[in-house]
Structure formats: structure tokens, C-alpha cells
Design an enzyme around this catalytic site. Structure first.
Site, short mmCIF file in Angstrom:
data_model
loop_
_atom_site.label_atom_id
_atom_site.label_comp_id
_atom_site.label_asym_id
_atom_site.label_seq_id
_atom_site.Cartn_x
_atom_site.Cartn_y
_atom_site.Cartn_z
N ASP A 13 1.42 54.70 68.81
CA ASP A 13 0.20 54.00 67.92
C ASP A 13 -0.90 53.84 68.90
OD1 ASP A 13 -0.03 52.07 65.59
OD2 ASP A 13 -0.69 50.96 67.28
N HIS A 35 7.07 54.04 61.11
CA HIS A 35 5.99 54.09 62.08
C HIS A 35 6.53 53.68 63.60
CE1 HIS A 35 2.21 53.71 63.73
NE2 HIS A 35 2.32 52.61 64.20
N TYR A 72 -9.81 47.58 68.28
CA TYR A 72 -10.33 48.02 66.96
C TYR A 72 -11.62 47.95 66.73
CZ TYR A 72 -5.31 48.36 65.50
OH TYR A 72 -3.88 48.91 65.44
#
Length: 360
Positions: free
Chosen positions: A173, A337, A281
Site C-alpha cells: 500500500d 487488498h 495523501y
């Protein structure tokens, strides 16, 4: 050529780039407002369905016992040469072989590598770090402290600070986004790379522009561009959105125990515990548009067939950037995931085979 002439020739390109970036940011913040409305409805629904939890998250005062499991390794701290920040890491198997360095994703911490720490410590020096802003590692408050360049430099400092000149870099990730970047700019420090469920930023950018479905899968990225509101929404109803992300029956981590769930939530529930991770982010569009880059580090790529956040088409897009013969890619049937935790046996089998020649 006179400087004035060069400036005049470059002016149209610079203007075009500025207009492109202005257009990009307008679209990003428009999408952020839509995402805020969507996740706001989800958070409000959680509050209405569980009124006793209230609108605010409950800080945890005691860390779960599983975070101090001695079988996983020794808890240590390292001061980074470049920034002076102090990072927390868990280490096991020193002296047993090469350095195997693990980089976690969001919303996780070093504990996401518990299966791999147990599996590989007999033949490697395994180290799982809490990235800056996470867990017991230092967490600067300003957004500019979480650029990809700074996060990448942290990994260099960790490898050298531990006394090594290279490592096997294992990532998932957000940790994988950093690892891809690290392999491009510090190739001499990476002997092999294992990447799970993430594409290089330039590949993701190019793919998402052409495949609108990927943007919908990553809609949370737009929400996280906003100040303070994401922290509020994620903490409502005692962090229910995070709980659902990690423990959802179909999209979450299978067989995650309540204690293991709390191992991830514990640091996020502390005051300001979400801001550092979300600042990753908030820097993701800073360098748009990104130039395509060739990938050459020998890499094992593992992807989940049913990953709800990333389309399978990204695997082919990654492969097209690689020097021939340097990428080994596997899509795991039925996996989502969270492969390091949901399918550790399959991951370990692929890793042992990929690293076999290093063990002789």
C-alpha cells in the site's frame, strides 16, 4: 542562445503546464467535496445506528497486549540522519542474514507484518518500521513534512542507520508507493523488492486518467485532500469507518481478532494520531504530472484478484514500465487488498522462491 529567446520559447509550455495544474486542482477539490458529502453520510449513519458511541472517537489508554508480543521482535528507535526524526521499529533475527525491511500501508503500522516477522527471522534480519507520523515514530504536524521525497529519504537513513549498504525491501500500500520511488532514486540500496497491492505513482496517474473506474475505487484519496474534516469523519462513532475498512466481511482483513483490530486503532485514537498519516495523501498531487520512469530493480509483485481499491489492469501497466526479465508478478485468486495478513502462506511461498538464490 540569448536567455530572453529561451524564455520566450519556453513560455507556451510553462503556461500550458500551469493551466493543466490549475485544471487538475479544480477537479481534485470538486471531487473532494463530493467525497466529503458521501463519507459524511456514511459517518452520520454510523452515529445514528450507534448513538451511544457519540460523534467523537474514544482515545485508548492502554496498548493491546499483542503489540508487545516478544516473538515478533525487539522494539527499538532510530534517529534519522537527514531529518533528526526518531522512528520506531521492531527487529528480529539480527545476524541471521541480509536486512529485510518492511514498509506498511494505511491505516496500519508495523504490526501488519506480524506473519512475515515470524516467517523470515530465521534467515534474515527482519525490521518492520512505523513510518513517520505513525505509531511511536515522530509525527511532524505540518503537511510539508510528508512529501514523497522526505519519506523516501527516511528509508535511506533507516538502511544506513542500521549498518547496512543494501536490503530486501518488502512493502504494501503506501509503503509500496515509497518503495517504488526509493528503488528509482536509490537503486544501489535495494537488492530485491517485494511489492504488494500498489503501483508506482506515475503508473497509477497514467492508468487512472484512462480508466475512470480506478478513480472511483480510490475516491477516499480526494476526501483526504481536505483539512481537518477527514480526521473528524474517520473518528466519528468511535472510528467506525476505520473499523469497517479493516474488518469488513468482504473487503477487510479476514479473521482479524478484536485485539488485532485494536493494535491498528490504538495510535490513531490518540490526539492528532490521524493527521500525520493523512498528510501523506495531502501531498500526493504535489508533483502532478509525473514523468514516466523505467523500473529495473528485480521485483516480486503480488496482487489480489479481488482488491477493492486497485484494478487488476494496473499489473499490466506496471509490467510495461519494467526492464524485461526484472519483474515477477502474481495475481492471487480470491485475495483482496490485505495480502500480507489475509494470505500469508501464499505470500511466503512466493517470497522464498524469489529469494532462494540469496540464501546459498
Amino acid at each position: 542562445m540569448p536567455e530572453l529567446v529561451v524564455t520566450a520559447l519556453l513560455a507556451p509550455s510553462r503556461l500550458t503546464l500551469k493551466l493543466l495544474r490549475a485544471c487538475m486542482w479544480s477537479l481534485v477539490f470538486s471531487a473532494a467535496l463530493v467525497a466529503a458529502a458521501f463519507y459524511g453520510c456514511i459517518a452520520l449513519t454510523h452515529v445514528l445506528c450507534r448513538p451511544r458511541r457519540g460523534c467523537c472517537g474514544r482515545p485508548r489508554h492502554t496498548a493491546p497486549v499483542c503489540l508487545s508480543d516478544p516473538e515478533l521482535g525487539e522494539h527499538c528507535f532510530l534517529t534519522l540522519k537527514s531529518s533528526g526524526l526518531r522512528l520506531h521499529y521492531v527487529s528480529a533475527g539480527r545476524g541471521n542474514g541480509p536486512l529485510m525491511l518492511f514498509l506498511h500501508g494505511f491505516p496500519e503500522n508495523w504490526f501488519s507484518w506480524r506473519y512475515q516477522l515470524r516467517e523470515f527471522q530465521s534467515r534474515f534480519h527482519v525490521v518492520a518500521v512505523d513510518l513517520r507520523g505513525y505509531g511511536c515514530s515522530d509525527a511532524p504536524k505540518d503537511v510539508d513534512s510528508y512529501t514523497v521525497d522526505l519519506l523516501t529519504a527516511d528509508i535511506q537513513d533507516v538502511i544506513l542507520g542500521l549498518g547496512y549498504s543494501k536490503c530486501i525491501l518488502v512493502s504494501h500500500d503506501w509503503g509500496a508507493l515509497i518503495a517504488w520511488n526509493f528503488s528509482i532514486y536509490y537503486p544501489s540500496l535495494v537488492e530485491r523488492m517485494v511489492v504488494v497491492s500498489a503501483a508506482p505513482m506515475s503508473v497509477y496517474q497514467e492508468y487512472a486518467v484512462r480508466h475512470i473506474g480506478q478513480l472511483f475505487r480510490s475516491n477516499y484519496v480526494f476526501l483526504f485532500q481536505l483539512p481537518w474534516l477527514p480526521e473528524k469523519l474517520l473518528s466519528m462513532s468511535d472510528f467506525q469507518i476505520l473499523k469497517s475498512t479493516l474488518s469488513h466481511r468482504k473487503r477487510g482483513i479476514p479473521r482479524l481478532s478484536p485485539d488485532e483490530l485494536e493494535a491498528f486503532l490504538y495510535d490513531f485514537t490518540q490526539p492528532g494520531g490521524l493527521t500525520g498519516p493523512l498528510n501523506y495523501y495531502r501531498n500526493i498531487f504535489r508533483n502532478f504530472p509525473l514523468e514516466p520512469q523505467e523500473l529495473a530493480t528485480p521485483t516480486l509483485l503480488l496482487w489480489g484478484e479481488k482488491d477493492p481499491y486497485f484494478e487488476q489492469g494496473l499489473v499490466g501497466a506496471i509490467g510495461r514500465r519494467f526492464v524485461p526479465g526484472r519483474l515477477e508478478a502474481h495475481t492471487l485468486p480470491g485475495a483482496g487488498h490485505w495480502i500480507p495478513q489475509s494470505h500469508p502462506k501464499e505470500m511466503h511461498q512466493h517470497m522464498w522462491a524469489f529469494l532462494q538464490d540469496l540464501l546459498h
